[in-house]
Scaffold this active site. Structure first.
Site, PDB file in Angstrom:
ATOM      1  N   SER A  73       0.837  -1.203   0.000  1.00 21.75           N
ATOM      2  CA  SER A  73       0.000   0.000   0.000  1.00 21.75           C
ATOM      3  C   SER A  73       0.867   1.246   0.000  1.00 21.75           C
ATOM      4  O   SER A  73       0.614   2.189  -0.752  1.00 21.75           O
ATOM      5  CB  SER A  73      -0.915  -0.001   1.229  1.00 21.75           C
ATOM      6  OG  SER A  73      -1.765  -1.116   1.198  1.00 21.75           O
ATOM      7  N   CYS A 326     -21.321  -8.567   1.541  1.00 21.57           N
ATOM      8  CA  CYS A 326     -21.357  -8.712   2.982  1.00 21.57           C
ATOM      9  C   CYS A 326     -19.959  -8.736   3.557  1.00 21.57           C
ATOM     10  O   CYS A 326     -19.703  -8.242   4.645  1.00 21.57           O
ATOM     11  CB  CYS A 326     -22.063 -10.008   3.352  1.00 21.57           C
ATOM     12  SG  CYS A 326     -23.808  -9.907   2.988  1.00 21.57           S
TER      13      CYS A 326
END
Ligand SMILES: Cc1ncc(COP(=O)(O)O)c(C=O)c1O
Ligand SMILES: Cc1ncc(COP(=O)(O)O)c(C=O)c1O
Lengths: 390, 144, 390, 144
Positions: A73, A326
């Site tokens: 990242s 979900c």
């Protein structure tokens, strides 16, 4: 629920014994600060330079083109965000990427947009492939960076990087690739492929979490994201994660040595798994049929929802993942599954197994034994399934 | 992360299945959002003598279905109508905030089945249930 | 040159055995990605939340006020650089700090200046103390952040943080402190002291390098420096450094439990070391005589140069550090020694011992036996020393 | 980082000390910059028969002093004048780039001592040394 089969190597990998053994002395024995003048510090510095050589060798780079940091990242944020801001005054505020990038790329691009950048996100086809033609059309004189991931983390599709890099160079921009999922698993040669910047992360190749690196081609200057001390040739400040870097280096060395053989072995396992899973009715493979990461076996299983699938597989000791809504905590399934054109109701049933170094034939057998039971059980619970069997 | 209670109800769902000759059936949710709950009721002398569910959805969707059916089984219609989503959440020892909507869905599914029962009996459900049962177009049961 | 006495704990510390033991299983046994849904992932998440509680407890914060990251430098960059840019549109582009901050702060401020920020750097007195009066005068309606380090890494001076924080609050700005050198060594209570943001780093308190944390007061929003996944409550993206975070948590727990006793023990050792070193002629203590970090014993030794001193001490197995110009690779000695008003020729002879948990009476004896020999030898080599003895 | 050769010359400096009755003495550098080198020469029949140094400075300053004195000891003045800083660096198996200036200083220190010798002998050093010896104001010996 003791772990029986770990099949989520794209999420993270187990640190290998050899890597851990290499790292271990750097916590409490050779614990010097690599910037220190005395022996303990100099030894630490030498260890880091060795790791730099190991990492460079794996991707065909020179050691001084490798900058260690805290992971994939951070590398994406630096190579895209910091670099684009840095060159914007001379080059322009246009950046190109794709719809299937990791959030580390997409959210970096969102931040750029807030600062007035224009971002073009290329579409992908049903297999997740980026079209070189589309890139050719999108590239402009004010395009500073083109960033296309080497291989996708969800569906495993490997992009035509060399071709995309060539078009980028011809278009006068700099080519970055998020190769977090690819490094150590498929052969990469940054020079041959014409890559200018690359992100990698140790914990995807049996190294530790929290260590990564960027390759930045010699001659290309990218300012630091983290300002401070002069570490990493003034490209990334902060006391080096010494043990982590040693671990990353060792992991790169091991991956490089066994790459082709391992790729073959894992691909064979993966193929058998894919074949077996597709025997379950109303199940489809996602991603490219052949141009994909060796370990990636990703599917959509109709009439059931991904999170339930993961939880129930976990009850059998199988670790896998899903891109269902979900699981992401949002209303939509993963942007990757949307980008390849799956309808919501199919994408909700996404299931990803990612095999790796520790995966065995027995693992595949076990998954193929348990998965149909789990699917049956969830379908028996599903009011939607009734419509299928009618 | 889920509580142990949620995991228990997910792993061993109570009242899962169908009632072929149900007195009332309710379905809420849709495929696009990823949650569908279907409730089957058997009612005798105003009492819910049997209840079953079928659910498509995440772990929380299954667990809230299971818990909600448990909570109303054996109750009168009036008592069952008092079931709110927060009672379900509490009985499950909490739900992650992103999953609260599942408990709302469970409450709605039971209401929906009760409305179906009323309609089959020729009774106007509105005064009893407090709403028309048209959840999709309703502002009162604010789904998160 | 085997290591006999490690007296550079301000540079980095040895990972303690207890910390390493706590970390160890998180590499190859509990290696799950904390974002994963299955047991292995959930266990990892629980381990991180435990570490968050441990870190919070050490500084009097709530667990949800702790955000883990890659270290002190990243924390400084985030709390100052990212926060100041974020609030600038409503609050203004003025930031206040001091002349003796770590480079992670100073270079973050340099980057802000390039973006049009105005930066006021407060002076310090001869002991390195920041004056609350000076802060009162410097603070303006457009001041967004005041950042003053809790304790200085070179000379050990502890700043009047509570007072400075109070003035900052009254001035309507946010108070950040780089407490990298202080956390775990002196008592800190962020609530009592009125601190809004704080930086800390594991490797300064017997935890691993490459892991740190920020405390950000509840109600205060600071956007992420690293964009991407939703880790750390969306405040810092990137797969968590699981083992590192577990290590940081454990290190905080241990530091908290033994703080007062350890502080007393180390202070006593330090005092004896200071006394002994000052017996060498033409030697002075730098930093505040009493208001200083327990382990810090820093000096200037006239007529010799710091780097030589460090190299020769290393030949006797003693690890220490210096802020001399040669050691920094620049022409000037450390900015801290300049800021307390030392002339270049004195500052070149700077020498810092920083004692810690593993320091013993024998260590102090050994330093006090060898240092005079080393100083004598270097002074005998020094053409400058001739002027002193004339 | 220093080479082993540098560390050896730092730990065991050759020719360290003074020559009380030196035929030429040179001092370069200053306290403010953190490097001072002082060279003492004993010259017989145009040959450097003895040479000593005293140095205030970093490890590289000491090591370059030591190596430079070794390299010119026993040489003629003309040979000694040929000593350049890069020869010193090479003999030390390299120096970090930030430390190259130390080697320049060593070259200058020896030149300065030779100039002092010339002056004491009543010879104009300029044609021999190629410069006036006023290093502080000189552009030719570019200190990094
Ligand atoms: C494609 C890709 N990019 C970036 C990342 C981020 O890497 P890290 O977690 O090391 O920050 C990941 C994995 O998490 C990934 O799969
Ligand atoms: C005062 C101070 N701030 C910040 C840092 C940077 O911390 P890290 O090396 O963990 O990035 C250090 C130490 O290196 C320090 O002493």
């Amino acid at each position: 629920m003791t772990l029986k089969v770990y099949a989520d190597n794209a999420a993270t990998t187990r640190v290998s014994d050899e890597v851990l053994e290499a790292m271990y002395p750097y916590f409490s024995i050779h614990y010097g600060n690599p910037s220190s003048l005395y022996s303990l510090g100099r030894e630490a510095k030498i260890a880091i330079e060795k790791a730099r050589e190991q990492a460079a060798a794996l991707i065909g780079a020179e050691p001084n083109e490798i900058i260690f940091n805290s992971g994939g990242s951070e590398a994406d944020n630096t190579c895209i965000g910091v670099y684009a801001r840095f060159v914007a005054p001379k080059k322009g505020k246009h950046v190109i990427s794709t719809k299937i990038e990791h959030h580390a790329v997409l959210h970096t691009l969102d931040a750029l947009k807030k600062d007035g950048f224009e971002v073009t996100l290329l579409d992908v086809d049903e297999y997740g492939l980026v079209s070189p033609e589309a890139l050719k059309k999108a590239i402009r004189s004010d395009t500073s960076v083109v960033s296309v991931m080497f291989a996708n983390n969800e569906i495993g599709t490997i992009e035509p990087i060399a071709e995309l890099a060539k078009i980028t160079r011809e278009g006068g921009a700099v080519f970055h690739t998020d190769a977090v999922q690819a490094v150590g698993h498929v052969a990469i040669d940054v020079k041959e492929m014409g890559i200018d910047m690359l992100s990698l992360s140790a914990h995807k190749l049996y190294g530790p979490k929290g260590t990564g690196a960027m390759y930045i081609r010699r001659g290309l200057y990218c300012p630091p994201l983290i300002h401070g001390g002069g570490q990493e040739n003034k490209r990334r400040a902060g006391t080096e994660n010494l043990a982590g870097i040693v671990g990353l280096g060792k992991a790169c060395e091991i991956a490089g040595a066994g790459l082709e053989k391992e790729k073959e072995r894992v691909t064979a396992l993966r193929n058998r798994l894919v074949e077996g899973v597709l025997k379950i009715p109303y199940t489809r493979l996602t991603g490219h049929p052949t141009q994909r990461l060796p370990g990636n076996a990703s599917f959509c299983i109709e009439a059931i929802e991904g999170e339930s699938l993961i939880l129930m597989l976990d009850m059998f000791g199988i670790a896998a993942s899903t891109g269902s809504a979900c699981s992401t905590g949002s209303l939509d399934p993963s942007h990757v599954l949307m980008a390849i054109g799956l309808p919501h109701e199919i994408a909700h049933g996404s299931l990803r197994f990612t095999l790796g170094h520790y995966s065995t034939d027995e693992d595949v057998d076990y998954i193929l034994e348990k998965l149909p039971q789990v699917v049956d059980r969830l379908r028996a619970m599903s009011p939607v399934w009734d419509d299928y069997i009618k | 992360m889920y509580s142990e209670k949620v995991m228990d109800h997910f792993a061993n769902p109570r009242n899962m299945g169908e009632i072929p000759d149900a007195d009332g059936v309710g379905v809420v949710g849709n495929m696009k959002c990823g949650d569908i709950m279907k409730i089957f009721l058997k009612i005798e002398d105003n009492i819910i003598v049997d209840i079953k569910f079928k659910t498509y959805g995440c772990g929380a969707a299954v667990a809230t279905s299971s818990m909600a059916t448990e909570l109303v089984k054996g109750k009168s219609i009036e008592e069952a109508l008092k079931l709110t989503n927060s009672v379900v959440v509490e009985a499950l020892e909490g739900l992650p905030s992103a999953k609260i909507h599942c408990s709302v869905l469970a409450e709605e599914a039971i209401k929906s089945a009760l409305i179906d029962y009323c309609k089959r009996q020729g009774i106007d459900p509105t005064p009893i249930v407090g709403c028309s049962g048209d959840c999709a177009n309703c502002e009162n049961h604010n789904r998160e």
